[in-house]
Scaffold this motif. Structure first.
Motif, PDB file in Angstrom:
ATOM      1  N   LEU A 123      11.309  -4.373  -0.577  1.00 31.42           N
ATOM      2  CA  LEU A 123      11.442  -3.214  -1.460  1.00 31.42           C
ATOM      3  C   LEU A 123      11.354  -1.904  -0.693  1.00 31.42           C
ATOM      4  O   LEU A 123      12.149  -0.988  -0.903  1.00 31.42           O
ATOM      5  CB  LEU A 123      10.366  -3.254  -2.544  1.00 31.42           C
ATOM      6  N   SER A 124      10.368  -1.814   0.200  1.00 31.40           N
ATOM      7  CA  SER A 124      10.174  -0.558   0.928  1.00 31.40           C
ATOM      8  C   SER A 124      11.322  -0.277   1.888  1.00 31.40           C
ATOM      9  O   SER A 124      11.558   0.880   2.250  1.00 31.40           O
ATOM     10  CB  SER A 124       8.857  -0.604   1.702  1.00 31.40           C
ATOM     11  N   ALA A 125      12.039  -1.330   2.312  1.00 28.57           N
ATOM     12  CA  ALA A 125      13.163  -1.138   3.226  1.00 28.57           C
ATOM     13  C   ALA A 125      14.475  -0.905   2.494  1.00 28.57           C
ATOM     14  O   ALA A 125      15.491  -0.629   3.131  1.00 28.57           O
ATOM     15  CB  ALA A 125      13.292  -2.351   4.154  1.00 28.57           C
ATOM     16  N   SER A 126      14.481  -1.020   1.170  1.00 30.12           N
ATOM     17  CA  SER A 126      15.710  -0.870   0.387  1.00 30.12           C
ATOM     18  C   SER A 126      15.777   0.506  -0.266  1.00 30.12           C
ATOM     19  O   SER A 126      14.772   1.202  -0.397  1.00 30.12           O
ATOM     20  CB  SER A 126      15.784  -1.952  -0.711  1.00 30.12           C
ATOM     21  N   LYS A 127      16.990   0.852  -0.671  1.00 37.68           N
ATOM     22  CA  LYS A 127      17.171   2.057  -1.477  1.00 37.68           C
ATOM     23  C   LYS A 127      16.780   1.729  -2.908  1.00 37.68           C
ATOM     24  O   LYS A 127      17.324   0.820  -3.522  1.00 37.68           O
ATOM     25  CB  LYS A 127      18.622   2.523  -1.424  1.00 37.68           C
ATOM     26  N   ILE A 128      15.807   2.455  -3.419  1.00 42.27           N
ATOM     27  CA  ILE A 128      15.268   2.167  -4.749  1.00 42.27           C
ATOM     28  C   ILE A 128      15.832   3.176  -5.745  1.00 42.27           C
ATOM     29  O   ILE A 128      15.718   4.392  -5.540  1.00 42.27           O
ATOM     30  CB  ILE A 128      13.729   2.218  -4.748  1.00 42.27           C
ATOM     31  N   VAL A 129      16.426   2.672  -6.805  1.00 43.95           N
ATOM     32  CA  VAL A 129      16.942   3.521  -7.880  1.00 43.95           C
ATOM     33  C   VAL A 129      16.060   3.296  -9.105  1.00 43.95           C
ATOM     34  O   VAL A 129      15.977   2.179  -9.616  1.00 43.95           O
ATOM     35  CB  VAL A 129      18.408   3.191  -8.216  1.00 43.95           C
ATOM     36  N   ASN A 130      15.397   4.346  -9.546  1.00 41.21           N
ATOM     37  CA  ASN A 130      14.517   4.268 -10.709  1.00 41.21           C
ATOM     38  C   ASN A 130      15.241   4.873 -11.909  1.00 41.21           C
ATOM     39  O   ASN A 130      15.478   6.078 -11.969  1.00 41.21           O
ATOM     40  CB  ASN A 130      13.208   5.018 -10.445  1.00 41.21           C
ATOM     41  N   TYR A 176       9.995 -12.315  -8.036  1.00 41.58           N
ATOM     42  CA  TYR A 176       8.914 -11.818  -7.191  1.00 41.58           C
ATOM     43  C   TYR A 176       9.533 -11.367  -5.866  1.00 41.58           C
ATOM     44  O   TYR A 176       9.959 -12.188  -5.052  1.00 41.58           O
ATOM     45  CB  TYR A 176       7.859 -12.895  -6.958  1.00 41.58           C
ATOM     46  N   VAL A 177       9.596 -10.049  -5.677  1.00 44.69           N
ATOM     47  CA  VAL A 177      10.254  -9.473  -4.515  1.00 44.69           C
ATOM     48  C   VAL A 177       9.200  -9.084  -3.479  1.00 44.69           C
ATOM     49  O   VAL A 177       8.246  -8.378  -3.815  1.00 44.69           O
ATOM     50  CB  VAL A 177      11.083  -8.231  -4.897  1.00 44.69           C
ATOM     51  N   PRO A 178       9.321  -9.536  -2.218  1.00 46.46           N
ATOM     52  CA  PRO A 178       8.366  -9.111  -1.182  1.00 46.46           C
ATOM     53  C   PRO A 178       8.371  -7.594  -1.045  1.00 46.46           C
ATOM     54  O   PRO A 178       9.433  -6.955  -1.057  1.00 46.46           O
ATOM     55  CB  PRO A 178       8.889  -9.801   0.091  1.00 46.46           C
ATOM     56  N   ASN A 179       7.193  -7.022  -0.915  1.00 47.39           N
ATOM     57  CA  ASN A 179       7.089  -5.564  -0.855  1.00 47.39           C
ATOM     58  C   ASN A 179       7.787  -4.982   0.372  1.00 47.39           C
ATOM     59  O   ASN A 179       8.269  -3.844   0.333  1.00 47.39           O
ATOM     60  CB  ASN A 179       5.619  -5.143  -0.863  1.00 47.39           C
ATOM     61  N   ILE A 221       1.217  -8.212  -2.184  1.00 45.03           N
ATOM     62  CA  ILE A 221       2.231  -8.905  -1.390  1.00 45.03           C
ATOM     63  C   ILE A 221       3.598  -8.861  -2.063  1.00 45.03           C
ATOM     64  O   ILE A 221       4.609  -8.601  -1.415  1.00 45.03           O
ATOM     65  CB  ILE A 221       1.819 -10.372  -1.156  1.00 45.03           C
ATOM     66  N   TYR A 222       3.630  -9.098  -3.384  1.00 46.90           N
ATOM     67  CA  TYR A 222       4.886  -9.136  -4.119  1.00 46.90           C
ATOM     68  C   TYR A 222       4.857  -8.130  -5.270  1.00 46.90           C
ATOM     69  O   TYR A 222       3.796  -7.783  -5.785  1.00 46.90           O
ATOM     70  CB  TYR A 222       5.142 -10.531  -4.714  1.00 46.90           C
ATOM     71  N   THR A 223       6.060  -7.711  -5.674  1.00 45.22           N
ATOM     72  CA  THR A 223       6.236  -6.926  -6.894  1.00 45.22           C
ATOM     73  C   THR A 223       7.034  -7.778  -7.873  1.00 45.22           C
ATOM     74  O   THR A 223       8.089  -8.319  -7.527  1.00 45.22           O
ATOM     75  CB  THR A 223       6.982  -5.614  -6.615  1.00 45.22           C
ATOM     76  N   GLN A 224       6.532  -7.904  -9.085  1.00 41.55           N
ATOM     77  CA  GLN A 224       7.152  -8.761 -10.096  1.00 41.55           C
ATOM     78  C   GLN A 224       8.105  -7.944 -10.949  1.00 41.55           C
ATOM     79  O   GLN A 224       7.733  -6.935 -11.544  1.00 41.55           O
ATOM     80  CB  GLN A 224       6.079  -9.408 -10.970  1.00 41.55           C
ATOM     81  N   ILE A 228       0.837  -1.202   0.000  1.00 43.99           N
ATOM     82  CA  ILE A 228       0.000   0.000   0.000  1.00 43.99           C
ATOM     83  C   ILE A 228       0.872   1.254   0.000  1.00 43.99           C
ATOM     84  O   ILE A 228       0.593   2.231  -0.710  1.00 43.99           O
ATOM     85  CB  ILE A 228      -0.942  -0.018   1.219  1.00 43.99           C
ATOM     86  N   THR A 229       1.952   1.220   0.783  1.00 49.55           N
ATOM     87  CA  THR A 229       2.873   2.365   0.830  1.00 49.55           C
ATOM     88  C   THR A 229       3.494   2.616  -0.546  1.00 49.55           C
ATOM     89  O   THR A 229       3.599   3.766  -1.001  1.00 49.55           O
ATOM     90  CB  THR A 229       3.984   2.108   1.857  1.00 49.55           C
ATOM     91  N   ILE A 230       3.909   1.544  -1.229  1.00 51.26           N
ATOM     92  CA  ILE A 230       4.504   1.683  -2.563  1.00 51.26           C
ATOM     93  C   ILE A 230       3.486   2.247  -3.548  1.00 51.26           C
ATOM     94  O   ILE A 230       3.805   3.120  -4.371  1.00 51.26           O
ATOM     95  CB  ILE A 230       5.048   0.327  -3.039  1.00 51.26           C
ATOM     96  N   LEU A 231       2.248   1.769  -3.470  1.00 52.41           N
ATOM     97  CA  LEU A 231       1.218   2.246  -4.392  1.00 52.41           C
ATOM     98  C   LEU A 231       0.876   3.715  -4.148  1.00 52.41           C
ATOM     99  O   LEU A 231       0.528   4.440  -5.079  1.00 52.41           O
ATOM    100  CB  LEU A 231      -0.036   1.387  -4.248  1.00 52.41           C
ATOM    101  N   LEU A 232       0.952   4.153  -2.894  1.00 55.37           N
ATOM    102  CA  LEU A 232       0.615   5.539  -2.578  1.00 55.37           C
ATOM    103  C   LEU A 232       1.772   6.489  -2.878  1.00 55.37           C
ATOM    104  O   LEU A 232       1.571   7.579  -3.410  1.00 55.37           O
ATOM    105  CB  LEU A 232       0.202   5.661  -1.103  1.00 55.37           C
ATOM    106  N   THR A 233       2.999   6.090  -2.524  1.00 48.88           N
ATOM    107  CA  THR A 233       4.154   6.971  -2.739  1.00 48.88           C
ATOM    108  C   THR A 233       4.668   6.919  -4.172  1.00 48.88           C
ATOM    109  O   THR A 233       5.322   7.849  -4.630  1.00 48.88           O
ATOM    110  CB  THR A 233       5.289   6.593  -1.779  1.00 48.88           C
ATOM    111  N   ARG A 234       4.420   5.801  -4.876  1.00 50.01           N
ATOM    112  CA  ARG A 234       4.750   5.640  -6.294  1.00 50.01           C
ATOM    113  C   ARG A 234       6.232   5.900  -6.604  1.00 50.01           C
ATOM    114  O   ARG A 234       6.568   6.752  -7.423  1.00 50.01           O
ATOM    115  CB  ARG A 234       3.880   6.549  -7.144  1.00 50.01           C
TER     116      ARG A 234
END
Length: 292
Positions: free
Chosen positions: A175-182, A169-172, A156-159, A127-133
């Protein structure tokens, strides 16, 4: 159909049901023909209402600025909530104690939440990932030790699809606890490359060769202007840094085209690339030292 018309129709139906029920004397415990027919009518009404609400919600979602993944999640939650409400309404028309049912569902939900804490953690992270995008479907991202193109953001997972076409399939929660580089969010990216040339080569000659290589690569953008400068002096070579800009989708094409173009340009301009080497100087020994 407004509320008053619905109530009148329901009352008329109840009167008819009572007449039929008294005539045939049907009952099964607390269930009577009246309750069964009433619940059937209620269910028949709930089904098109849910369909209509979901259709309106989909239209609103299609014209909103929400991401596709977030829209799908909201629609799923809305459908589950409507179906749950319909079940409670039908259960109430059958004579069940809805309050007791809600209490039972609450206890079951508490027990379930304690047994699936990891799933709930992933769901909240989703939910946090979907809201913060931080990323959307189609973006190429790097998070922790994994990287790939986002195919689907689930609850639950991001593919992710890797460069060698493997689905991960990475547990969300990870992902939310990692540094994300887009790497796909911005329309342009900069290609940074470093080349080494021999000390015997004139820097201006090397830079001219590098500029010539840059001019041969079609995907490089004219603005910001390409950057070519001396960036360091190594033990056996002079380092030159080349920085060019390109469209994000053309990054790897420009990267490899520029690498090949620099090699050809160095050959054409007589620039030699250095390699690790050691110079050994042999000193002549005086005759007197040899006699001693």
């Amino acid at each position: 159909m407004n509320t008053e018309t619905y109530q009148n129709a329901l009352e008329s139906t109840k009167d008819s049901i009572e007449d039929v029920n008294s005539a045939i004397g049907f009952s099964l415990g607390n269930l009577t023909l009246e309750k069964l027919i009433t619940s059937a009518i209620t269910l028949v009404i709930c089904v098109p209402v849910i369909w209509l609400v979901m259709r309106v919600a989909r239209r609103i979602s299609a014209h909103s600025r929400l991401s596709e993944s977030l829209s799908r999640f909201i629609l799923k939650v809305l459908k589950i909530a409507l179906e749950f409400m319909a079940i409670l309404i039908v259960a109430d028309s059958l004579g069940f104690n809805v309050t007791a049912l809600l209490a039972v569902f609450s206890l079951l939900g508490l027990a379930l939440s304690l047994s699936v804490q990891n799933c709930l953690s992933n769901a909240m992270s989703g939910i946090t990932i979907l809201l913060t995008r931080p990323f959307e479907d189609g973006d190429f991202v790097e998070a922790g030790d994994v990287s790939g193109t986002v195919k689907d953001i689930g609850l639950i997972y991001t593919q992710l699809c890797t460069l060698d076409n493997k689905d991960i399939y990475v547990p969300n929660s990870d992902l939310s606890a990692s540094k994300i580089v887009n790497y796909s969010r911005e329309p342009q990216r900069r290609v940074d490359l470093t080349f080494g040339a021999d000390y015997t080569c004139c820097p201006e000659q090397v830079k001219a060769a590098l500029h010539n290589a840059v001019s041969l690569v079609s995907g490089i953008l004219p603005e910001p202007a390409p950057f070519v400068r001396v960036s360091g002096y190594g033990e056996s070579n002079i380092e030159y840094t080349v920085r060019v800009w390109c469209k994000t989708a053309d990054y790897w094409t420009v990267y490899y085209d520029l690498m090949e173009a620099v090699g050809a340009a160095f050959d054409a301009h007589g620039v030699s690339m250095s390699y690790p080497q050691m110079n050994v100087h042999v000193l002549d020994t005086p005759e007197s030292a040899k006699r001693d």
